[in-house]
Structures are given as C-alpha cells and as structure tokens.
Write a protein that holds these residues in place. Structure first.
Motif, PDB file in Angstrom:
ATOM      1  N   SER A 137      31.323  -9.025   5.550  1.00 11.27           N
ATOM      2  CA  SER A 137      30.897 -10.427   5.660  1.00 11.27           C
ATOM      3  C   SER A 137      30.442 -10.989   4.322  1.00 11.27           C
ATOM      4  N   ARG A 138      30.052 -10.106   3.402  1.00 10.07           N
ATOM      5  CA  ARG A 138      29.616 -10.539   2.074  1.00 10.07           C
ATOM      6  C   ARG A 138      29.994  -9.452   1.073  1.00 10.07           C
ATOM      7  N   ILE A 139      30.784  -9.822   0.083  1.00 10.43           N
ATOM      8  CA  ILE A 139      31.286  -8.860  -0.897  1.00 10.43           C
ATOM      9  C   ILE A 139      30.775  -9.226  -2.280  1.00 10.43           C
ATOM     10  N   LEU A 140      30.337  -8.214  -3.010  1.00 12.36           N
ATOM     11  CA  LEU A 140      29.981  -8.374  -4.414  1.00 12.36           C
ATOM     12  C   LEU A 140      31.030  -7.655  -5.254  1.00 12.36           C
ATOM     13  N   ILE A 141      31.664  -8.402  -6.167  1.00 11.41           N
ATOM     14  CA  ILE A 141      32.622  -7.830  -7.104  1.00 11.41           C
ATOM     15  C   ILE A 141      31.903  -7.611  -8.430  1.00 11.41           C
TER      16      ILE A 141
END
Length: 292
Positions: A137-141
């Motif tokens: 639901s929430r991705i950090l690259i």
C-alpha cells in the motif's frame, strides 16, 4: 542473455559475470527466472507509443542515443525480463524478507523515452503493479546509485503511495536533476565515514515517517572509489556497510526489501561484477539476522 549490441558503449557482459561470482561464492543462493513483463504493465507507467516502439525494436535513433545502445529484438526481450525480475524480487522479498534482481535498477528511464542505459523504469513499473495488485500500500524507493534517480522521481511525482529517496553525486549525471521526494546531493570524493553518517541521519527518520510496507532498493555500486563513472570514494567495506544499513533499517521494522543491481562501471568487468555480488551477499547476510 541478450548479445551485446554492435553500437553503443554499455558493457552487457557484467551481468553473467555477476551470476558467475554469486555461484562461485559458496553462499546458499536460490535462482529464479522471471516472466517477461506484459505490455499493459509497462504502458500503465510509460507512454504506450514508446512501449510499442521498444516491443517492435523500432525505437527512433534520437531515443537510442539517449539510451546509449540500440534497442534490438534481443534487447527488447531482455528489458521485459529484467523488469519482470524486479516485480518477482518484490514478491519473493515479501516471503523471505529480502530478494535481489541481478539486473535492472533502470532509474533514468522516463515516460516516453529511455536514457542513461535504461529502457524501462523497473522501479516505477513494479511499484505501480505491486500496489495495483494489493501486494503493498506504500512503497519507499531508496536509490543509492551514484547517479540521481531522475526517471523514477519523474514517473512517481504525483503518487502519494510511492515515495522516492535519492542520495547521489551532485555533480554527476544527469546534469538536470529531477525532484525526488527526498534528495541528497553529495560532494565529490566523499568517503565511507561521511557517507554512512549522512545516510543514517537521513534514512532512519525517513523510514519512520513514511512507514512503508515494502522497500525497493537501487543498490548501484558506482559510488565505489574505483568506479569509472563515479565521483565518490567508498571502499568495499563502505559499500557493504551501506547495504547492511539499508536492509537492517528495514528488516528491524519488519519491512521486506527487494534490491535491483543498478550501476557499476570499469574496465575490469570481473572486479565490477565482484562488487555487485558482494553487495547482494551482504544484504542477504544482514537479512538472515532477522529471520526466525
């Protein structure tokens, strides 16, 4: 593996050398072969006309010049598989805590063209698909390649569920930087201690603030002191400490991490491949600390 193009300067031989280094390391590794990424997944992020140009191997010469090599049918097939590899690595990371794509990290690819040895942006495309399918639901690259992740920043700029962090050499390619959600431009020649202190000071609060349920990590080894295209000065130990920090910071919070290979350049391709292999093995070893 696709054969090396007749035109262009990119050294494709490093990819099989990375796999040779991993297989020769004695470490317990499991290999997976990704499916090619479907056209509709790529066209959900990239210009559908550009996707069709790549699939048909009819990319205009001006775009090929930006990419750095010709897009042949073999290259078109290759980039579909390497993009599929980042998606698969993310799914495997959700099962095992950490998984690596031994290619990709193509963070310069833009909406309607490739650039800087990148054809499609696997980080943005995989993130979009993983969220659409409910895997995250929430991705950090997190992008620690020596070059700024300008394409990733541009392609995800309007997304509140995909956040980008790039720490890079400020004076290096691309000349015109995009705006990531969080950018740190580093001065030339920065070494292990200052680099790691800067990363720790930025990354740990960022993870706490964003609270991602998945991290994608562009783990380029081109910040290494001996890299042909880098302007930083990390040692082998510094690269390993960097990678352990990223994985450890995520895994201690229960966040899975999928890494992509990213940049690494030099006249000695065996040395470059060893750096990439050592990077992945350091991350896998760090992940093992958090497995029951």
């Amino acid at each position: 593996m696709a054969p090396r193009p007749e035109r262009g300067t990119f050294r494709f031989d490093k990819y099989y050398l990375v796999m040779e280094a991993l297989r020769g390391s004695g470490a317990p590794i499991t290999e997976y072969a990704p499916d090619p990424m479907p056209r509709e997944w790529l066209a959900a992020v990239h210009d559908p006309d550009y996707v069709d140009e790549v699939f048909a191997a009819r990319v205009p010469r001006e775009k090929e010049r930006r990419i750095g090599f010709p897009v042949t049918p073999q290259i078109a097939s290759r980039v579909r598989h390497t993009n599929g590899g980042t998606y698969l690595a993310a799914l495997l990371a959700k099962q095992h805590g950490y998984a690596a794509n031994s290619a990709a990290g193509s963070h310069h690819a833009l909406y309607d063209t490739g650039a800087g040895y990148c054809v499609f942006n696997d980080l943005a495309v995989a993130s979009n698909r993983l969220i659409d399918e409910g895997h995250a639901s929430r991705i950090l690259i997190v992008d620690l390649d020596v070059h700024q992740g300008d394409g990733t920043a541009s392609l995800t700029a309007t997304r509140s569920d995909i956040k980008t962090f790039s720490m890079h050499s400020e004076k290096n390619f691309p000349v015109r930087k995009a705006r990531s959600d969080h950018d740190i431009g580093l001065p030339d020649g920065i070494g292990d201690d200052d680099y790691l202190e800067t990363l720790e000071r930025a990354l740990l609060p960022l993870i706490e603030d964003i609270a991602p349920d998945l991290m994608l990590y562009q783990a380029g080894v081109d910040p290494h002191v001996d890299d042909k295209l880098g302007r930083l000065a990390l040692s082998d130990a510094g690269i390993a400490a960097r990678d352990r920090m990223v994985v450890g910071a995520a895994r201690c919070r229960g966040i899975p991490v999928a890494s992509a290979l990213g940049g690494g350049y030099g006249n000695d391709q065996h040395a470059v491949a060893q750096r990439h292999a050592a990077s992945m093995l350091a991350m896998a070893d760090e992940n093992a600390r958090f497995r029951p």
